[in-house]
Enzyme design. Structure first.
Site, PDB file in Angstrom:
ATOM      1  N   GLN A  64      34.567  31.294  45.205  1.00  0.00           N
ATOM      2  CA  GLN A  64      35.493  30.226  45.573  1.00  0.00           C
ATOM      3  C   GLN A  64      34.836  29.171  46.452  1.00  0.00           C
ATOM      4  O   GLN A  64      35.433  28.124  46.729  1.00  0.00           O
ATOM      5  CB  GLN A  64      36.708  30.814  46.288  1.00  0.00           C
ATOM      6  CG  GLN A  64      36.406  31.391  47.652  1.00  0.00           C
ATOM      7  CD  GLN A  64      37.594  32.088  48.269  1.00  0.00           C
ATOM      8  OE1 GLN A  64      37.959  33.189  47.892  1.00  0.00           O
ATOM      9  NE2 GLN A  64      38.226  31.429  49.233  1.00  0.00           N
ATOM     10  N   CYS A  70      41.443  31.890  47.325  1.00  0.00           N
ATOM     11  CA  CYS A  70      41.261  33.314  47.043  1.00  0.00           C
ATOM     12  C   CYS A  70      42.375  33.870  46.166  1.00  0.00           C
ATOM     13  O   CYS A  70      42.132  34.669  45.263  1.00  0.00           O
ATOM     14  CB  CYS A  70      41.170  34.101  48.347  1.00  0.00           C
ATOM     15  SG  CYS A  70      42.628  33.957  49.403  1.00  0.00           S
ATOM     16  N   HIS A 365      43.783  36.824  53.073  1.00  0.00           N
ATOM     17  CA  HIS A 365      42.832  36.793  51.964  1.00  0.00           C
ATOM     18  C   HIS A 365      43.313  37.698  50.838  1.00  0.00           C
ATOM     19  O   HIS A 365      43.828  38.792  51.088  1.00  0.00           O
ATOM     20  CB  HIS A 365      41.457  37.259  52.448  1.00  0.00           C
ATOM     21  CG  HIS A 365      40.349  37.034  51.473  1.00  0.00           C
ATOM     22  ND1 HIS A 365      40.074  35.805  50.927  1.00  0.00           N
ATOM     23  CD2 HIS A 365      39.432  37.886  50.936  1.00  0.00           C
ATOM     24  CE1 HIS A 365      39.035  35.907  50.106  1.00  0.00           C
ATOM     25  NE2 HIS A 365      38.629  37.162  50.094  1.00  0.00           N
ATOM     26  N   ASN A 386      35.551  40.794  45.411  1.00  0.00           N
ATOM     27  CA  ASN A 386      35.823  39.620  46.232  1.00  0.00           C
ATOM     28  C   ASN A 386      35.508  38.366  45.422  1.00  0.00           C
ATOM     29  O   ASN A 386      35.097  38.436  44.266  1.00  0.00           O
ATOM     30  CB  ASN A 386      34.995  39.669  47.515  1.00  0.00           C
ATOM     31  CG  ASN A 386      35.635  38.919  48.662  1.00  0.00           C
ATOM     32  OD1 ASN A 386      36.509  38.081  48.464  1.00  0.00           O
ATOM     33  ND2 ASN A 386      35.197  39.207  49.877  1.00  0.00           N
TER      34      ASN A 386
END
Length: 448
Positions: A64, A70, A365, A386
């Site tokens: 990102q 996110c 997040h 992630n």
């Protein structure tokens, strides 16, 4: 008047410190190496091996970059996992985060202007208006907001609408767009205070949206309307599908019923009894679109649902407080990793409810659960995909201890079929309305 700190008090505190034999050693270590390094428990670090009894093959991670998208990345990652499995596409395929980002920015702008009109009878000093003006729009969001965008606009492959400088680093776009929206808010509030005609107000708002659309096209590119989808599968066979729209692409290639997926939270605060649903006032993006809605469950049920979905071969979107007890470089999330309380000899313990009530922890997040290690029937650690690129953790993947999950994970998105009949009934109930600044809405404003 409260008691001030006297010089005698200061001397007393220093004398107490001087009596500690370890004080000088700790002072040198902490001041030289920093709190995190000095308090790291390497035994805890050693337990976070990236080996899992349940593990999905989800390919390369996305990045990102310098944006707060996110929640978009995590959601589109869960969709691309499904798409890649069904169509045998190699693991580095991505959906266009920029396409979704464009429409979210545009819809959030309209959402903000509508809330300006709804609160125009309140003074600027009211808490709701002040909260609204503090951040007119932002990069963050919630699962239901992603669904609202996809329901209306569909999705596209990344090749059809790639990243731009302003999607990769959104700070300048956010600054100028928020300036524009605050200016628009001042105009609309003034028109209402002067009893302007409703048609004139609507025409002015339409003019504002026209200008905002132009700004977004300049910054992010014109959103793709039609494209050809070309790819090679894992067997190196070539495929092409022509003249697709984003809606058709979603229906044909993603083919997921988003209504089946619901938000489950774990918020053990007194104001949110379990087995009830909640929504957050003024939080959303698409006017008349899908409502943000959370079903609050205890941590055991919360955990069981996430494990069940993984065991059935499907990744899990989840929201947490990623900055807590986090080693970004090594990709470790573990509440036992740093022992600041032992090092400073102070009590730093807070319950999960106290963390939320006193502002120590917020959901900031979104990531994706792609594996879990089950030992003697209980999860011990989780594999996390992630969206910070492949230079952190194990090629971008993190290991999260289950104790960290229990303390700092606040939301998972689960297919309703994994909920019991009683929980499905509870999820269908009308939600309780929470204040705009409630911790269960912070992922939209504190994104990492």
């Amino acid at each position: 008047m409260g008691k001030s700190i006297s010089l005698d008090d200061v001397q007393k505190y220093q004398n107490n410190l001087n009596e500690r034999k370890e004080a000088k050693v700790l002072q040198r270590a902490i001041s030289h190496d920093g709190i995190a390094n000095a308090s790291t428990d390497f035994k805890a670090q050693g337990k976070m091996d990236p080996v899992f009894s349940v593990e999905l093959d989800t390919g390369a991670v996305a990045n990102q970059k310098r944006s707060g998208r996110c929640w978009i990345f995590a959601a589109l990652n869960t969709m691309r996992h499904h798409l890649a499995d069904v169509f045998n596409i190699k693991g580095d395929f991505e959906l266009s985060q920029s396409y979704t980002f464009f429409w979210d920015k545009f819809e959030k702008s309209n959402w903000f202007l509508e809330n300006v009109l709804k609160t125009a009878d309140q003074p600027l000093t009211s808490r709701k208006v002040a909260w609204l003006m503090e951040t007119p729009q932002q990069d963050g969001g919630q699962w239901d907001m992603l669904c609202a965008i996809v329901d209306k606009y569909g999705v596209a492959p990344k090749s059809a609408m790639p990243e731009t400088a302003n999607s990769n680093d959104s700070s300048s776009l956010n600054a100028v767009l928020n300036l524009k929206l605050r200016k628009d808010a001042s105009v609309l509030r003034k028109m209402i205070s002067e009893d302007a005609d409703d048609k004139d107000i609507e025409a002015k708002k339409d003019e504002m949206l026209n200008e905002i659309y132009r700004m977004l096209v300049y910054a992010l590119g014109e959103p793709v309307k039609e494209f050809d989808f070309e790819y090679r599968d894992k067997d190196k066979n070539y495929h092409i599908d022509k003249n697709l729209t984003p809606k058709l692409f979603f229906d044909k290639y993603v083919n997921v019923n988003l209504d089946d997926y619901v938000s489950i939270i774990n918020s053990p605060t007194d104001d949110k009894p379990y087995n009830k649903t909640y929504t957050v006032d003024m939080l959303g993006n698409v006017v008349d679109g899908r409502q943000v809605k959370h079903l609050n469950l205890d941590i055991d049920e919360f955990t069981k649902l996430a494990v069940k979905q993984l065991e059935n071969g499907e990744s899990v979107w989840f929201g947490s407080d990623v900055v807590q007890k986090s080693d970004r470089k090594n990709g470790i999330l573990d509440d036992n990793l740093f022992v600041e309380d032992e090092m400073f000899d102070v009590d730093l313990s807070l319950t999960k409810a106290e963390q939320l009530d006193y502002g120590q922890s917020v959901m900031d997040h979104a990531m994706v659960l792609t594996g879990v290690d089950i030992v003697d029937g209980q999860p011990t650690k989780w594999k996390v995909e992630n969206s910070w690129g492949d230079k952190v953790g194990t090629k971008g993947y993190f290991v999260m201890s289950h104790s960290w999950f229990k303390k700092f994970a606040y939301q998972v998105v689960i297919n309703k079929k994994y909920l019991s009949d009683a929980l499905q009934k509870a999820q269908s109930e009308k939600p309780v309305l929470l204040d705009p600044w409630d911790p269960m809405g912070t992922l939209a404003f504190n994104e990492k």
